[in-house]
Enzyme design. Structure first.
Site, PDB file in Angstrom:
ATOM      1  N   GLU A   1      -1.286  -3.531   4.727  1.00  0.00           N
ATOM      2  CA  GLU A   1       0.000  -3.803   5.370  1.00  0.00           C
ATOM      3  C   GLU A   1       0.474  -5.213   5.039  1.00  0.00           C
ATOM      4  O   GLU A   1       1.641  -5.435   4.702  1.00  0.00           O
ATOM      5  CB  GLU A   1      -0.141  -3.609   6.876  1.00  0.00           C
ATOM      6  CG  GLU A   1       1.176  -3.547   7.630  1.00  0.00           C
ATOM      7  CD  GLU A   1       0.988  -3.118   9.078  1.00  0.00           C
ATOM      8  OE1 GLU A   1       1.823  -3.530   9.904  1.00  0.00           O
ATOM      9  OE2 GLU A   1       0.027  -2.396   9.373  1.00  0.00           O
TER      10      GLU A   1
ATOM     11  N   SER B   1     -18.680   3.313   1.637  1.00  0.00           N
ATOM     12  CA  SER B   1     -19.992   3.944   1.624  1.00  0.00           C
ATOM     13  C   SER B   1     -19.944   5.167   0.735  1.00  0.00           C
ATOM     14  O   SER B   1     -18.886   5.758   0.505  1.00  0.00           O
ATOM     15  CB  SER B   1     -20.436   4.394   3.025  1.00  0.00           C
ATOM     16  OG  SER B   1     -20.350   3.360   3.957  1.00  0.00           O
TER      17      SER B   1
ATOM     18  N   ASP C   1      -5.501   4.717   9.221  1.00  0.00           N
ATOM     19  CA  ASP C   1      -4.686   3.604   9.727  1.00  0.00           C
ATOM     20  C   ASP C   1      -4.830   3.538  11.235  1.00  0.00           C
ATOM     21  O   ASP C   1      -4.301   4.385  11.959  1.00  0.00           O
ATOM     22  CB  ASP C   1      -3.223   3.813   9.344  1.00  0.00           C
ATOM     23  CG  ASP C   1      -2.375   2.577   9.583  1.00  0.00           C
ATOM     24  OD1 ASP C   1      -2.844   1.673  10.309  1.00  0.00           O
ATOM     25  OD2 ASP C   1      -1.254   2.494   9.067  1.00  0.00           O
TER      26      ASP C   1
ATOM     27  N   ASP D   1      -1.877  -1.866  13.436  1.00  0.00           N
ATOM     28  CA  ASP D   1      -0.503  -2.165  13.017  1.00  0.00           C
ATOM     29  C   ASP D   1      -0.146  -3.591  13.405  1.00  0.00           C
ATOM     30  O   ASP D   1      -0.529  -4.069  14.482  1.00  0.00           O
ATOM     31  CB  ASP D   1       0.509  -1.251  13.716  1.00  0.00           C
ATOM     32  CG  ASP D   1       0.574   0.139  13.118  1.00  0.00           C
ATOM     33  OD1 ASP D   1      -0.139   0.408  12.134  1.00  0.00           O
ATOM     34  OD2 ASP D   1       1.347   0.965  13.653  1.00  0.00           O
TER      35      ASP D   1
END
Length: 980
Positions: free
Chosen positions: A262, A397, A475, A478
């Protein structure tokens, strides 16, 4: 005589005083430039290697100040040694070493506990109650790793200054963590978890406290003795269950990735000014032509994306029910349908409201510049956070599970290797938790990998099921732009709303306490006004500062992950894994599992926000957001003053992707996208590009097609695959571009041969070094010159971006030169920069170049290991460097930072990498292997501090004993614990 005694007792500490190399410095092959001071966990001013900090944040006051004090104290210590001899030194160095044999007492223990350690110091605990298992686990964690535990406790409580003193970096980290309220959240979660879980955390704390109760700080860790030379060291506080729960926030912080993307978008837009061009730097997962974790709707619970959410949405705050009020006064029953929220405001109205975030909006370019500056400040503040597990694109991973149909044993095989910071001591602690007999009071029979400071196992296996974890991505964080309307208010749907304001007081060891005022909006803590850079503030426009940046993050809502750990430790089938996953709030992880009755499966846990659709591009990652409306899908900061952009709750547990016994007979979660773009819930834009996952899939498919049964050894080999995707995608261009330089032609010849031989990142390969360097400089000469503040990473998004460019694309041009470069011209320039870089680091003779000479791992103590600490201390706490195979974006993912410094050099030291490796064959409880990157102990004088490091570096592994018979056979030391 004194120097002789010192050289015998403390050889590494005096290798800068006594001529010659000591026994621990026997590895002379690597020619790296030294462990970078900003790599790995933070205490003494060391930051993540991808962080670019403003000048006021780059103060080296901590290492320098502490370093000077320690240096003076060490000189006094040497004088004392001359006077009093070596006995004093022996006592000082050894007094924190624990006793791993004999009888020990934990008052209140239910019965006798037996702890058997093998030659590597790996313990297996046997008890008659669950409570005694966790009491003993707390006790042995404190024996071997208490300073690490105490450091983590100070960090998660925002109290580092109480440990290290008046240090700018520690102050900043404390302010950020206290602003987010990690400790407060842990206290709230204590009331949310079950009574059984609270009893386990309490039992664990009882065990810790039994060990530390009558011991001074210096008897618990040599680090306290060194710290006491420069700051007062307080008495050790008793451990609590909340200390353990708070660590879950640090886990979640380091394992979130999307916030970096972002910010990177905002940074790029600030220089480029075109959202569509910016999105070219962030290609959708589908652009890489790689398979997601779940490839279709067969054998999964996936449904068409436009039908989600399907299950009842979970509220944003645990404990709420549908119809209760949310934090901003809206009714949670009204926010389950994201499309309804968007439709009510209308697309035109939404675009107008969002306009303030773009150049075309009502606030204009002046406001846009302010927002960009504040976003930069917010990220810079957050980047100062301590790094515990790892951070950046290299954190991920590998995992995979193969059905017994395709294994030699006829039962499933599961493998896992989390890619985290290669910390010292390792972030992992291997342990077995066994009930002598399974009863109502004793329900555990599991072994695996734990975190010191936490009861139970994070990854491992029990007698019926094995599980692994990989970072899911998605996500969950924010940046939210809040429009300030007054000194203490901000706008919310046209109304003024008061910030929640509180004052936090910070105590400083050896210094004056200080206070900070913290603000929170409905979305989360304000992070743009914490220790703001003077340079950044001075650069803001003359217009009033109308905006602040809030951080909304799933981990800042109290959850029940503290329950999930115990649930998955005891899970025996897919339904029980799903129940554990429903409680597993943060960090968001892929769970892969296999059972001893032959099933294999996948389950996505975690809290993922349901996002409204307020722009045409929302949720469509192949479509760029437009400047007039940057949307609400998490790719860009969103406007906080318009509630139609808000999260609408979390997806219900039944909506989270899952699969059981897929027809293709294997599952490969390796940080790639979870589902195809048209199936399953929208989990966000962030994922790995899928090169590692595809290499693993291809290897498994090749074995299946060839009729070659997969074994434990083969699974370990797959995790060590090292074919470079950078070589596969770009080496041919580098190797064939025309050049008049004989040196570059020689390098091209090496590169061509390397590519023809498979492009492997082995330690003896010069081609791997050339490719890694050329790519780093290619990025620097293009994106680094075009984007002010560009943070170079080995993210696969940039590899996919470069691989997809046409030869005459404008992206190849270096804007700092008069010429307009195409691909050939810029690749020649990158090769020239590579030649300078590698010649400086390995000499001009290319016959002497090897990847392992610069790509090394130096076990570096998280507190005492930085370059500014006097070498007499640093060399004692640190280990010796070893050459490491592998690189970024391949299964053997020992990554590095491609940042080019002011001298044109790249530091190829390993950053994140496989912090452990495990393989479990479900046909036999003892048919498993494991390894960590250092050892079980955190004491530098212990032979268990790094006795797995060399094997880990070579790709070797250890047998993993599970049954009592095998544990007894491999045990070398036994201790017992009673109730006194």
């Amino acid at each position: 005589m004194c120097c002789g005694v010192m050289a015998m007792l403390l050889p590494c500490a005096v290798c800068t005083i006594v001529p010659g190399r000591c026994s621990r410095h026997r590895n002379s092959t690597p020619t790296h430039r030294g462990k970078r001071s900003n790599n790995g966990p933070f205490v003494l001013g060391w930051f993540d290697h991808n962080v670019v900090l403003p000048r006021c944040y780059m103060s080296q006051s901590l290492p320098r100040r502490l370093g000077r004090k320690v240096a003076v104290a060490i000189l006094a210590l040497l004088v004392a040694l001359v006077v009093f001899g070596g006995g004093f030194l022996i006592v000082t160095l050894n007094k924190s070493l624990p006793t791993h044999g004999g009888e020990h007492v934990i008052k209140g223990a239910d019965g006798t506990v037996e702890i058997i350690r093998d030659e590597y110091g790996i313990p297996n605990i046997y008890a008659t109650t669950d409570a005694d298992l966790f009491r003993a686990q707390g006790y042995i964690h404190a024996q071997d790793r208490f300073f690490e535990m105490d450091y983590r406790r100070h960090m998660t409580g925002g109290r580092l200054t109480e440990l290290v003193g008046d240090v700018d970096e520690a102050k900043q980290a404390d302010v950020v963590i206290r602003s987010m309220g990690w400790r407060k959240l842990a206290e709230e979660e204590w009331d949310l978890i079950t009574e059984e879980s609270r009893s386990y955390y309490t039992a664990y704390a009882d065990g810790v406290n039994a060990y530390i109760a009558d011991r001074s700080p210096g008897e618990l860790g040599l680090e306290y003795t060194v710290l006491s030379l420069s700051v007062p060291v307080a008495d050790i506080e008793p451990w609590t269950g909340i200390d353990s729960l708070a660590w879950l926030k640090a886990m979640a912080w380091d394992l979130k990735n999307n916030l970096d993307d972002e910010v990177a978008r905002v940074v790029a837009y600030d220089s480029i000014g075109d959202t569509e061009l910016v999105e070219e730097l962030f290609p959708a997962f589908s652009a890489g032509d790689h398979d997601p974790i779940l490839t279709g709707s067969d054998d999964t619970n996936l449904q068409p994306r436009d039908t989600y959410p399907r299950a009842q949405a979970r509220p944003l705050v645990a404990g709420e029910t549908a119809g209760s009020d949310t934090a901003d006064g809206t009714d949670s029953a009204d926010v389950a349908d994201p499309e309804a929220s968007a439709d009510e405001s209308g697309s035109d109205a939404s675009a107008d409201k969002a306009g303030d975030l773009s150049a075309g909006g009502a606030a204009g370019a002046e406001s846009e510049a302010q927002i960009s500056a504040l976003v930069f400040e917010s990220q810079e503040t957050l980047d100062a956070m301590p790094i515990m597990l790892g951070r950046g694109s290299g954190v991920g991973s590998n995992s995979f599970v193969v059905s017994g149909e395709y294994t030699e044993s006829g039962m499933p095989i599961l493998a896992n290797d989390p890619h985290l910071t290669i910390s010292y001591p390792s972030v992992w602690y291997q342990v077995g938790l066994h009930c002598v007999e399974i009863t109502e009071d004793c329900t555990y029979d599991a072994t695996g990998f734990s975190f010191s400071g936490m009861p139970g196992l994070i990854i491992g296996r029990n007698s019926e099921l094995a599980w692994g974890l990989t970072n899911l991505g998605g996500d969950v964080t924010d940046f939210v732009v809040e429009k300030n309307t007054g000194e203490t208010t901000y706008e919310r749907d046209g109304e003024d709303v008061e910030y929640e304001i509180r004052t936090e007081t910070f105590n400083v060891a050896g210094g004056d306490s200080f206070e900070v005022e913290v603000r929170e909006s409905v979305h989360g803590p304000i992070v743009s006004d914490l220790l703001i850079s003077d340079d950044r503030t001075a650069s803001l426009p003359d217009a009033p500062r109308d905006f602040s940046i809030a951080l909304e993050w799933t981990a800042l809502k109290p959850g029940t992950t503290g329950d999930a750990i115990f649930a998955i430790n005891r899970a025996s089938n897919a339904d029980e894994v799903a129940e554990a996953a429903a409680a597993f709030a943060v960090p968001a992880q892929n769970i892969v599992f296999a059972t001893n009755d032959g099933h294999i499966g996948y389950q996505a846990p975690g809290l993922f926000p349901i996002r409204p659709e307020v722009s045409d591009a929302d949720g469509d990652l192949e479509q760029a957001q437009l400047p007039e409306n940057l949307g609400a899908d998490g790719r860009w900061p969103r406007p906080g003053w318009d509630s139609s952009y808000d999260w609408q709750g979390y997806y219900g547990a039944d909506d989270m992707p899952a699969s059981l016994d897929p027809a293709e007979g294997f599952i490969v979660p390796a940080n790639q996208q979870v589902t195809p773009p048209d199936l399953g819930p929208y989990l966000g834009s962030y994922s790995d590009g899928g090169y590692r996952a595809q290499a693993i899939r291809d290897a498994i498919e090749s074995d299946i097609e060839a009729g070659t049964p997969i074994t434990v050894d083969r699974a370990n080999e797959i995790m060590l695959l090292d074919q470079s995707p950078y070589g596969q995608e770009l080496a041919e261009h580098f190797a064939t571009v025309d050049t008049d330089s004989e040196r570059l032609s020689e390098a091209q010849g090496i590169l061509s041969t390397w590519l023809e031989n498979g492009a492997h990142a082995a330690t003896d390969e010069a081609g791997a070094a050339i490719m890694s360097s050329a790519y780093s400089h290619l990025m620097d000469l293009t994106l680094g010159e075009r984007i002010d503040g560009f943070g170079a990473t080995n993210s696969t998004r940039y590899l996919i971006f470069f691989a997809g460019l046409e030869a005459d694309s404008e992206w190849w041009d270096n804007p700092s030169t008069e010429a307009v470069e195409d691909r050939d011209a810029i690749m020649v320039a990158a090769l020239e920069a590579m030649d300078h870089d590698l010649s400086e680091q390995m000499g001009e003779d290319m016959d002497e170049w090897e990847w392992g000479k610069i790509h090394v791992e130096t076990p570096t103590h998280s507190v005492m290991g930085g370059d500014a600490i006097p070498s007499i201390v640093r060399n004692y706490f640190n280990g010796d460097p070893l050459p490491i195979p592998g690189s970024s974006s391949i299964p053997n993912a020992n990554g590095f930072s491609p940042t080019v410094d002011e001298n044109g050099l790249v530091d190829y030291e390993v950053g994140p990498g496989p912090s452990m490796r495990m393989v479990v064959d479900l046909s036999d409880l003892d048919a498993a292997t494991w390894i960590i990157s250092s050892g079980t102990s955190g004491h530098p004088r212990s032979h268990n501090v790094d006795n797995q490091f060399a094997m880990w570096a070579e790709g070797e592994t250890l047998p993993w004993a599970f049954t009592r018979e095998q544990v007894d056979e491999t045990g070398v030391k036994t201790m017992t614990i009673t109730g006194g």
